[in-house]
Design a protein around this motif. Structure first.
Motif, mmCIF file in Angstrom:
data_model
loop_
_atom_site.group_PDB
_atom_site.id
_atom_site.type_symbol
_atom_site.label_atom_id
_atom_site.label_comp_id
_atom_site.label_asym_id
_atom_site.label_seq_id
_atom_site.Cartn_x
_atom_site.Cartn_y
_atom_site.Cartn_z
ATOM 1 N N ASN A 201 -6.884 4.819 -8.182
ATOM 2 C CA ASN A 201 -5.673 4.001 -8.310
ATOM 3 C C ASN A 201 -5.726 2.818 -7.351
ATOM 4 O O ASN A 201 -5.381 1.681 -7.719
ATOM 5 N N ALA A 202 -6.156 3.086 -6.121
ATOM 6 C CA ALA A 202 -6.232 2.036 -5.109
ATOM 7 C C ALA A 202 -7.177 0.918 -5.546
ATOM 8 O O ALA A 202 -6.874 -0.273 -5.383
ATOM 9 N N GLU A 203 -8.309 1.292 -6.096
ATOM 10 C CA GLU A 203 -9.290 0.300 -6.551
ATOM 11 C C GLU A 203 -8.730 -0.542 -7.697
ATOM 12 O O GLU A 203 -8.903 -1.769 -7.727
ATOM 13 N N LYS B 103 -7.732 -4.580 -7.397
ATOM 14 C CA LYS B 103 -8.446 -5.517 -8.264
ATOM 15 C C LYS B 103 -7.530 -6.623 -8.775
ATOM 16 O O LYS B 103 -7.946 -7.777 -8.933
ATOM 17 N N TYR B 104 -6.283 -6.290 -9.026
ATOM 18 C CA TYR B 104 -5.335 -7.248 -9.591
ATOM 19 C C TYR B 104 -4.407 -7.862 -8.535
ATOM 20 O O TYR B 104 -3.481 -8.606 -8.873
ATOM 21 N N SER B 105 -4.659 -7.578 -7.272
ATOM 22 C CA SER B 105 -3.831 -8.094 -6.178
ATOM 23 C C SER B 105 -4.655 -9.050 -5.316
ATOM 24 O O SER B 105 -5.817 -8.790 -5.024
ATOM 25 N N ASP B 106 -4.037 -10.148 -4.906
ATOM 26 C CA ASP B 106 -4.728 -11.093 -4.030
ATOM 27 C C ASP B 106 -4.759 -10.595 -2.588
ATOM 28 O O ASP B 106 -5.741 -10.787 -1.880
ATOM 29 N N HIS B 107 -3.647 -9.978 -2.169
ATOM 30 C CA HIS B 107 -3.556 -9.414 -0.823
ATOM 31 C C HIS B 107 -2.820 -8.078 -0.898
ATOM 32 O O HIS B 107 -2.124 -7.794 -1.882
ATOM 33 N N LEU B 108 -2.941 -7.285 0.163
ATOM 34 C CA LEU B 108 -2.224 -6.020 0.251
ATOM 35 C C LEU B 108 -1.252 -6.063 1.426
ATOM 36 O O LEU B 108 -1.510 -6.719 2.433
ATOM 37 N N GLU B 109 -0.134 -5.338 1.276
ATOM 38 C CA GLU B 109 0.910 -5.302 2.299
ATOM 39 C C GLU B 109 0.949 -3.911 2.927
ATOM 40 O O GLU B 109 1.271 -2.921 2.264
ATOM 41 N N ILE B 110 0.629 -3.840 4.207
ATOM 42 C CA ILE B 110 0.618 -2.578 4.941
ATOM 43 C C ILE B 110 2.033 -2.027 5.048
ATOM 44 O O ILE B 110 2.986 -2.769 5.279
ATOM 45 N N ARG B 111 2.164 -0.727 4.901
ATOM 46 C CA ARG B 111 3.425 -0.032 5.137
ATOM 47 C C ARG B 111 3.169 1.088 6.147
ATOM 48 O O ARG B 111 2.067 1.655 6.197
ATOM 49 N N GLU B 112 4.173 1.425 6.927
ATOM 50 C CA GLU B 112 3.989 2.407 8.004
ATOM 51 C C GLU B 112 3.574 3.782 7.487
ATOM 52 O O GLU B 112 2.813 4.501 8.127
ATOM 53 N N ARG B 113 4.060 4.158 6.308
ATOM 54 C CA ARG B 113 3.755 5.488 5.770
ATOM 55 C C ARG B 113 2.298 5.642 5.372
ATOM 56 O O ARG B 113 1.781 6.750 5.266
ATOM 57 N N THR B 114 1.613 4.532 5.146
ATOM 58 C CA THR B 114 0.218 4.586 4.709
ATOM 59 C C THR B 114 -0.693 3.810 5.662
ATOM 60 O O THR B 114 -1.767 3.374 5.273
ATOM 61 N N VAL B 115 -0.250 3.657 6.890
ATOM 62 C CA VAL B 115 -0.963 2.781 7.826
ATOM 63 C C VAL B 115 -2.361 3.306 8.168
ATOM 64 O O VAL B 115 -3.238 2.531 8.583
ATOM 65 N N ASN B 116 -2.611 4.578 7.975
ATOM 66 C CA ASN B 116 -3.930 5.139 8.277
ATOM 67 C C ASN B 116 -4.960 4.865 7.186
ATOM 68 O O ASN B 116 -6.160 5.101 7.390
ATOM 69 N N LEU B 117 -4.506 4.384 6.038
ATOM 70 C CA LEU B 117 -5.445 3.964 5.000
ATOM 71 C C LEU B 117 -6.003 2.597 5.385
ATOM 72 O O LEU B 117 -5.397 1.854 6.151
ATOM 73 N N SER B 118 -7.146 2.244 4.805
ATOM 74 C CA SER B 118 -7.765 0.965 5.145
ATOM 75 C C SER B 118 -8.412 0.329 3.916
ATOM 76 O O SER B 118 -9.198 0.984 3.214
ATOM 77 N N ILE C 47 0.874 -1.176 0.000
ATOM 78 C CA ILE C 47 0.000 0.000 0.000
ATOM 79 C C ILE C 47 0.916 1.231 0.000
ATOM 80 O O ILE C 47 1.330 1.722 1.045
ATOM 81 N N SER C 48 1.226 1.705 -1.179
ATOM 82 C CA SER C 48 2.154 2.826 -1.354
ATOM 83 C C SER C 48 1.394 4.139 -1.462
ATOM 84 O O SER C 48 0.170 4.189 -1.307
#
Length: 256
Positions: A17-19, A23-38, A8-9
């Motif tokens: 862009n996120a959507e 759509k093409y990702s099976d899972h997402l990887e949390i990063r500290e810089r974007t940790v407030n996104l969900s 999650i950049s």
């Protein structure tokens, strides 16, 4: 079945862009810089902190807040970026600053930190360690050595996050054979792979996070065929959404 895990950049700050990327990702990887996104499918968390250095009370509090917020977290990975206390950077490279830790001390910190995680969160997720770049300064002593990485992973019953670009940069900057270096890593415990294209140079190679190409994808396929535990693949490219999505599609074709 191979799965694509996308970081999650900053690209995810744009909802469209996120959507598209999700759509093409099976899972997402949390990063500290974007940790407030969900988002849905946030099952991975790649933390910037070193498993092999002391963790402050403040960091533990922040980590606890993140983990308690991300209810579906299944995998968390850490780094081993330097052997010294201070994160002093010159020309994008760590230089020795503050206390220099010995191998024995870093192994001790890794055991202590891993034990705290497992006790605190009751083994709710799998813990992994990523191999880091080696650059020719004293700050990188020990941490990129294959036998050290293997010892940390095996002693603490971790899984291994293999960063292909980091391994290529390390082999180049250490002037050692790439395949020999790979063999020294705990590849039999590799569950996830980070993929991007570095800049390999005779003077100094760097992890530039360029878009992977077909040559690199052939290497990825080689590792996927050889190491049966490997099932999660992460493209670390952050410049352009359309190019990232095309790259994900290309990787899926190569793997399947």
């Amino acid at each position: 079945m191979y799965k694509i895990v996308t970081p999650i950049s900053h690209l995810f700050f744009n909802k469209k862009n996120a959507e598209k990327i999700s759509k093409y990702s099976d899972h997402l990887e949390i990063r500290e810089r974007t940790v407030n996104l969900s988002f849905k499918n946030e099952k991975f968390f790649h933390c910037d902190n070193d498993l092999t250095l002391p963790w402050s009370k403040n960091f533990k509090t922040q980590l606890e807040q993140i983990i308690n917020k991300k209810k579906n977290l299944k995998y968390i990975t850490f780094q081993a970026t330097r052997c010294c206390a201070n994160a002093k950077i010159v020309n994008k490279v760590f230089i020795l600053s503050g206390k220099k830790f010995t191998r024995k001390e870093m192994l001790y910190e890794a055991r202590k930190n891993t034990r705290w995680l497992r006790l605190k969160f009751k083994n709710k997720f799998h813990i992994g360690l990523e191999n880091n770049n080696y650059y020719p300064t004293k700050a990188y002593d020990i941490i990129a050595d294959g036998d050290f990485i293997s010892q940390v992973v095996k002693e603490n019953k971790l899984f291994f996050l293999f960063d292909l670009a980091h391994a290529q940069v390390t082999a180049s900057n250490k002037n050692i054979n790439f395949n020999d270096y790979v063999e020294s890593l705990p590849m039999d415990l590799m569950l996830q792979m980070h993929i991007c294209r570095p800049r390999i140079d005779k003077k100094i190679s760097r992890d530039t996070h360029y878009l992977p190409n077909q040559k690199m994808f052939k290497e990825v396929k080689h590792f996927a065929d050889r190491y049966k535990k490997l099932k999660f693949f992460t493209i670390e490219y952050y410049k352009d959404t359309k190019k990232l999505i095309k790259n994900i599609k290309d990787l899926k074709k190569v793997l399947n």
